[in-house]
Design a protein around this motif. Structure first.
Motif, short mmCIF file in Angstrom:
data_model
loop_
_atom_site.label_atom_id
_atom_site.label_comp_id
_atom_site.label_asym_id
_atom_site.label_seq_id
_atom_site.Cartn_x
_atom_site.Cartn_y
_atom_site.Cartn_z
N THR A 89 -11.38 2.70 4.84
CA THR A 89 -11.10 1.43 5.53
C THR A 89 -10.91 0.27 4.57
O THR A 89 -10.10 -0.63 4.81
CB THR A 89 -12.23 1.08 6.51
OG1 THR A 89 -13.49 0.97 5.80
CG2 THR A 89 -12.35 2.11 7.61
N GLU A 90 -11.65 0.29 3.47
CA GLU A 90 -11.59 -0.84 2.54
C GLU A 90 -10.28 -0.90 1.75
O GLU A 90 -10.04 -1.87 1.01
CB GLU A 90 -12.78 -0.80 1.57
CG GLU A 90 -12.83 0.39 0.64
CD GLU A 90 -13.58 1.58 1.20
OE1 GLU A 90 -14.02 2.43 0.39
OE2 GLU A 90 -13.74 1.66 2.44
N ASP A 91 -9.43 0.09 1.92
CA ASP A 91 -8.12 0.09 1.28
C ASP A 91 -7.01 -0.36 2.22
O ASP A 91 -5.82 -0.30 1.87
CB ASP A 91 -7.80 1.48 0.73
CG ASP A 91 -8.75 1.91 -0.38
OD1 ASP A 91 -9.25 1.02 -1.08
OD2 ASP A 91 -9.00 3.12 -0.52
N PHE A 92 -7.40 -0.81 3.41
CA PHE A 92 -6.44 -1.25 4.43
C PHE A 92 -6.81 -2.65 4.91
O PHE A 92 -7.99 -3.00 4.99
CB PHE A 92 -6.48 -0.32 5.65
CG PHE A 92 -5.99 1.07 5.40
CD1 PHE A 92 -4.71 1.47 5.78
CD2 PHE A 92 -6.82 2.01 4.78
CE1 PHE A 92 -4.27 2.76 5.55
CE2 PHE A 92 -6.38 3.31 4.55
CZ PHE A 92 -5.10 3.68 4.93
N THR A 93 -5.81 -3.43 5.25
CA THR A 93 -6.07 -4.67 5.98
C THR A 93 -6.26 -4.31 7.45
O THR A 93 -5.91 -3.22 7.91
CB THR A 93 -4.89 -5.64 5.86
OG1 THR A 93 -3.74 -5.05 6.50
CG2 THR A 93 -4.58 -5.96 4.40
N TRP A 94 -6.81 -5.26 8.21
CA TRP A 94 -6.96 -5.02 9.63
C TRP A 94 -5.60 -4.79 10.29
O TRP A 94 -5.45 -3.92 11.15
CB TRP A 94 -7.70 -6.15 10.32
CG TRP A 94 -7.53 -6.10 11.80
CD1 TRP A 94 -6.92 -7.00 12.62
CD2 TRP A 94 -7.95 -5.04 12.68
NE1 TRP A 94 -6.92 -6.58 13.93
CE2 TRP A 94 -7.54 -5.37 13.99
CE3 TRP A 94 -8.60 -3.82 12.47
CZ2 TRP A 94 -7.78 -4.55 15.09
CZ3 TRP A 94 -8.85 -2.99 13.57
CH2 TRP A 94 -8.44 -3.37 14.86
N ALA A 95 -4.60 -5.55 9.88
CA ALA A 95 -3.26 -5.39 10.46
C ALA A 95 -2.76 -3.96 10.27
O ALA A 95 -2.13 -3.38 11.16
CB ALA A 95 -2.29 -6.38 9.85
N GLU A 96 -3.04 -3.38 9.12
CA GLU A 96 -2.62 -1.99 8.87
C GLU A 96 -3.44 -1.00 9.69
O GLU A 96 -2.89 -0.08 10.30
CB GLU A 96 -2.74 -1.68 7.38
CG GLU A 96 -1.73 -2.44 6.52
CD GLU A 96 -2.00 -2.30 5.04
OE1 GLU A 96 -1.02 -2.35 4.28
OE2 GLU A 96 -3.18 -2.15 4.64
N LEU A 97 -4.76 -1.19 9.70
CA LEU A 97 -5.62 -0.27 10.46
C LEU A 97 -5.29 -0.30 11.95
O LEU A 97 -5.44 0.71 12.65
CB LEU A 97 -7.09 -0.61 10.26
CG LEU A 97 -7.81 -0.06 9.03
CD1 LEU A 97 -9.29 -0.38 9.12
CD2 LEU A 97 -7.60 1.43 8.87
#
Length: 337
Positions: A89-97
């Motif tokens: 998760t820490e490799d993604f922005t919220w928009a991506e997740l």
């Protein structure tokens, strides 16, 4: 703990025995089935948004592997001493997740739940607060969030302090009655209380090993979970937290053939130190039951869950986590023999 004298029934990641865990439908179904509380696991995105996933590695609970645009994000990391390969998760922005869809974590055991794969996205903590508020209004009784903070030492090491992010997220929502915060790392619990967040603090304990925060600080000399559950350890915990939550393995007493024959004295000892006591996790499938409570059939088939649930609850617990909260409630509602 509740409006009755019975233990708190906490839906483990929502009604995760029936829907993919941590989804909106899992949480809403949990409350519809009568759960007193729901338990999310909380991790963070690259841009500091708190999201609800069993772990920060998400290949087993989302369709991330099917997204070609994220193929390059697959990597190997060491989290709390364990090497994991996947997407984090820490490799993604919220928009991506938010473009990912949730899937059932154990489809071989929960085929009905897996039929909902791909129907829902990932939730933020803020989304769940709204769900709890709506359910509270509908139920016309107090409902509780039991928030588990995951891998706090690791997240702090990469510049994502979960105590700060969590405190900011719940500061205007939390009360002494609607929030319980739990973690395997007592350090983050202490930090959350120091930030003025109301609610009870509960230390999670495994059957073996040692807390990640203590291992990070003291290495091989770290106090083990077993040390925390001695008489002296429980007394120490009672000065710093409100309760302890332990694996079912520490509540059930098994014989040499792995049959459940009684309960241990852990609950009574912890009560003697002034702690509330929770237990995780009640699950109905053969796979998760003691040997004498399994029935003929497949690991996914429901076994003699009632017998096992009754035995666990006979220990005097203050709260119990259940994947099928309606079954735990059914046992509690039935007259005792």
């Amino acid at each position: 703990m509740t409006t009755t004298s019975r233990p708190l029934v906490i839906a483990h990641r929502g009604a995760s025995g029936y829907r993919p865990e941590h989804t909106r439908s899992a949480y809403e179904l949990a409350f519809a089935l009568g759960a007193d509380a729901v338990e999310p696991d909380i991790v963070a995105t690259k841009d500091g948004v708190l999201v609800l996933r069993h772990e920060n590695e998400i290949s087993g609970t989302t369709d991330v592997a099917a997204h070609a645009e994220f193929a390059s994000r697959k990597t190997t990391k060491t989290i709390d001493g364990v090497a994991l390969t996947g997407w984090f998760t820490e490799d993604f922005t919220w928009a991506e997740l938010s473009t990912l869809r949730a899937v059932e974590r154990i489809p071989e055991l929960r085929q009905a739940s897996a039929s909902f794969d791909g129907h829902e996205g990932i939730l933020r903590l803020s989304d769940l607060l709204d769900i709890v508020d709506a359910a509270t209004l509908s139920a016309r009784r107090p409902l509780v969030l039991v928030a588990e903070i995951k891998h706090a030492t690791y997240f702090e090491s990469i510049g994502l302090p979960l105590d700060e992010l969590f405190a900011d997220a719940v500061r205007d929502w939390a009360t002494a009655d609607n929030l319980i915060v739990e973690s395997f790392e007592q350090t983050v619990l202490t930090k959350i209380r120091a930030r003025g967040i109301p609610g009870r603090l509960v230390f999670l304990a495994e059957a073996k090993g040692a807390p990640a925060d203590l291992v990070a600080a003291h290495g091989a000399k770290a106090r083990s979970y077993a040390d925390h559950l001695t008489a002296a350890g429980l007394d120490r915990l009672a000065r710093e937290v409100d309760g302890v939550s332990v694996t079912r393995k520490l509540i059930l007493r098994l014989d040499l053939t792995k049959k459940a024959v009684g309960v241990t004295d852990l609950v009574s000892r912890a009560h003697g130190s002034g702690l509330i006591v929770f237990c995780w996790t009640l699950r109905a499938e053969n796979k998760f039951l003691a040997k004498n409570n399994r029935v003929k059939g497949e690991p996914r088939d429901f076994g003699n869950w009632r017998s096992e649930f009754e035995l666990v609850l006979s220990s005097g617990l203050d709260g119990v986590f259940a994947d099928q909260p309606d079954l735990a409630l059914a046992v509690l509602a039935a007259p005792r023999a």
